[in-house]
Write an enzyme that holds these catalytic residues in place. Structure first.
Site, PDB file in Angstrom:
ATOM      1  CG  HIS A 232      -2.064   0.944   1.119  1.00 57.05           C
ATOM      2  ND1 HIS A 232      -1.915   2.309   1.154  1.00 57.05           N
ATOM      3  CD2 HIS A 232      -3.393   0.718   0.943  1.00 57.05           C
ATOM      4  CE1 HIS A 232      -3.105   2.880   1.034  1.00 57.05           C
ATOM      5  NE2 HIS A 232      -4.015   1.932   0.890  1.00 57.05           N
ATOM      6  NE  ARG A 252      -3.174   7.590  -2.006  1.00 55.41           N
ATOM      7  CZ  ARG A 252      -3.261   6.495  -2.744  1.00 55.41           C
ATOM      8  NH1 ARG A 252      -3.244   6.598  -4.071  1.00 55.41           N
ATOM      9  NH2 ARG A 252      -3.368   5.309  -2.186  1.00 55.41           N
TER      10      ARG A 252
END
Length: 542
Positions: A232, A252
């Protein structure tokens, strides 16, 4: 052990996260169902920790075909198309199931389930409950489980699967006091999650040790693509004891911006179109490259900034992230987060059909323990959908298994007893073995790989496997068993990484000259069967 310490059921579910609970709920309508969990059901796995969301096509601007295409492209076309088609087609109904069972998701202004954009997807497809979606999902499933007749066995470790000829018909277990047990069943479902804990820095809970991969492999089931490990892009960097803790992609998705130590939005160099919402493999490599080339932060990360968003937006949409960083002494409403890649998700695993059948009779699988759905890289939001789509299918398929007379081969019981006895005369503590393995995997089998590092890792893992875990009491038996499982998983990852002489998905070989694209690659899946492994060469196209 006394054979009287035996339990019998129609369906045995091993693992108690999102996939395992959903499978048990479905299987229970067909007959006696037992869940075995090495932790506490619903509390110890990774589903409850998932923050981002659940992908499902729910609006007219999206389509099942688009979800399918995004998943295939994101997975570097290594996905099993039939599994992806099933995931995309059934995810909408599975999110509706959860909603009807009482799950509380965020709603849009028209009172429909709200959706946010996630990396690698052309539509806002990710349903969410703030940034604690996995917790909401598991709590809803637990309520459903409490209303069922499913029997739950907590804090029980499965040593090995039982087989009668070529058919799986149960499992040998060990409880926290070290007492052996046998559970026989018409069908067994593996839903044990991933193996991020084989790496030094990971988002996974301590339960993410890859037991299902090891159990399936030793029983003779086929595994695929074990080298495909997703890192990740955004894990916590500081403080030290919080390294790797997940900083959800929702940050994000809500508008968070990545910057290097020079204040540059560096994703423009790596994916100028999708920028910060590129796929996880690309973003993780981009961050790793920035750090390796000297543009990282003091602690070896980059900055993830949401301070340009309104305070209300952050407090409403990212409450867990806000509170987590406030405990670290960082107010994300006014200052950036420091992040770096962390081991997160295994795309490889047991090969399954759309009915969640593995390659050996009587054994089914669902969730992260399976391979083929996510190909070479998983899109954020597809994992929770995976647990519900294939957890349901596994439960139904296993439940429909014909009832048969079951026998227990005493040789298998004696082998389990001998294995446990050997630990008392072991040569090295489990904690020491794990520490060496985790460091080795992080340094040699990480985001960037090459043959020299992989060969060193291969040699050192075999040395660790030769060092039998040492215990002093029965309470340490489970820990020793799990340590050996982790070493086997590490070995499979390394072997797959050596076999795949290309860069594809989450697997990047710096020592291989790439002359093809994901769509024209001559490399197919890497296959693993007990005592042998090989690679099948074929074209993979959408």
């Amino acid at each position: 052990m006394g054979i009287e310490n035996r339990k019998d059921c129609h369906v045995l579910v091993i693992g108690s996260g999102g996939a395992g609970i959903r499978a048990a709920v479905e299987a229970e309508s067909f007959g006696e169902t037992v869940i075995v969990s090495k932790t506490i059901t619903g509390k110890g796995g990774c589903t409850v920790m998932a923050e981002g969301g659940f992908n499902a096509v729910l609006n007219e601007a999206d389509s099942i075909q688009t979800h399918f295409e995004d998943t295939m492209r994101g997975g570097a076309f290594l996905n099993d198309e039939s599994l992806v088609e099933t995931l995309a087609a059934e995810a909408p109904n599975r999110i509706r199931d959860l909603f009807s069972w009482g799950a509380v998701f965020d709603l849009a202004n028209d009172n429909t389930i709200a959706q946010r954009p996630f990396g690698g997807q052309r539509c806002a497809r990710t349903c969410y409950a703030g940034d604690h979606t996995g917790h909401e999902l598991v709590m809803t499933l637990l309520e459903k489980l409490r209303g069922s007749s499913v029997e739950i066995e907590n804090e029980v470790t499965v040593l090995d699967l039982l087989t009668d000829g070529e058919r799986v018909n149960g499992a040998v277990t060990c409880d926290r006091e070290g007492e052996l047990g046998v559970i026989t069943a018409d069908a067994v479902i593996l839903a044990t999650g991933g193996a991020g804990q084989v790496y030094d820095t990971t988002t996974n809970s301590t339960a993410g040790t890859g037991d299902g991969y090891a159990l399936g492999y030793r029983a003779g089931a086929q595994l695929i693509d074990m080298e495909q490990v997703q890192f990740h892009p955004t894990g916590a960097v500081t403080p030290y004891d919080s390294r790797g803790r997940l900083i959800t992609e929702a940050v994000r998705g809500e508008g968070g911006i990545l910057k290097n130590a020079l204040g540059e939005r560096f994703m423009a160099k790596y994916d100028p179109v999708r920028m910060d919402l590129s796929t996880r493999d690309i973003v993780a490599r981009a961050i790793a490259t920035e750090v390796l080339e000297g543009r990282g932060t003091e602690h070896g990360g980059v900055w993830l900034d949401v301070s340009h968003l309104s305070r209300e937006h952050i407090e409403t949409r990212l409450p867990i992230m806000l509170n987590q960083f406030l405990k670290f002494g960082v107010d994300i409403r006014t200052e950036p987060m420091e992040v770096a890649p962390t081991a997160h998700h295994f795309m490889g695993g047991l090969k399954i059909t759309t009915d969640a059948k593995t390659t050996i009779p009587g054994l089914f699988a669902a969730g992260e323990v399976t391979g083929g759905i996510h190909g070479g890289n998983r899109l954020g939001g597809n994992a929770l959908a995976d647990t519900q789509v294939f957890g349901r299918r596994a439960g139904i398929s296993a439940g429909k298994t014909e009832r048969t007379a079951r026998s227990v081969e005493m040789d298998q019981i004696r082998a389990a007893e001998d294995r446990l006895s050997a630990y008392y005369a072991g040569s090295r503590r489990s904690a020491d073995i794990r520490r060496s393995m985790k460091t080795l995997m992080w340094n040699n089998v990480g985001i960037y790989r090459n043959e020299l590092d992989l060969r060193v890792a291969e040699r050192e893992i075999r040395k660790l496997q030769a060092a039998v875990p040492k215990i002093d009491s029965a309470r340490e038996l489970s820990d020793a068993v799990i340590t050996e499982n982790m070493l086997l998983v590490a070995q499979l990852v390394i072997e797959g990484a050596l076999l795949r002489r290309e860069s594809r998905g989450a697997h990047t070989r710096t020592d291989v000259k790439q002359t093809w694209t994901n769509e024209t690659s001559p490399f197919g899946h890497t296959f693993f069967v007990k005592d042998k492994s090989g690679i099948e060469i074929r074209e993979e196209k959408l």
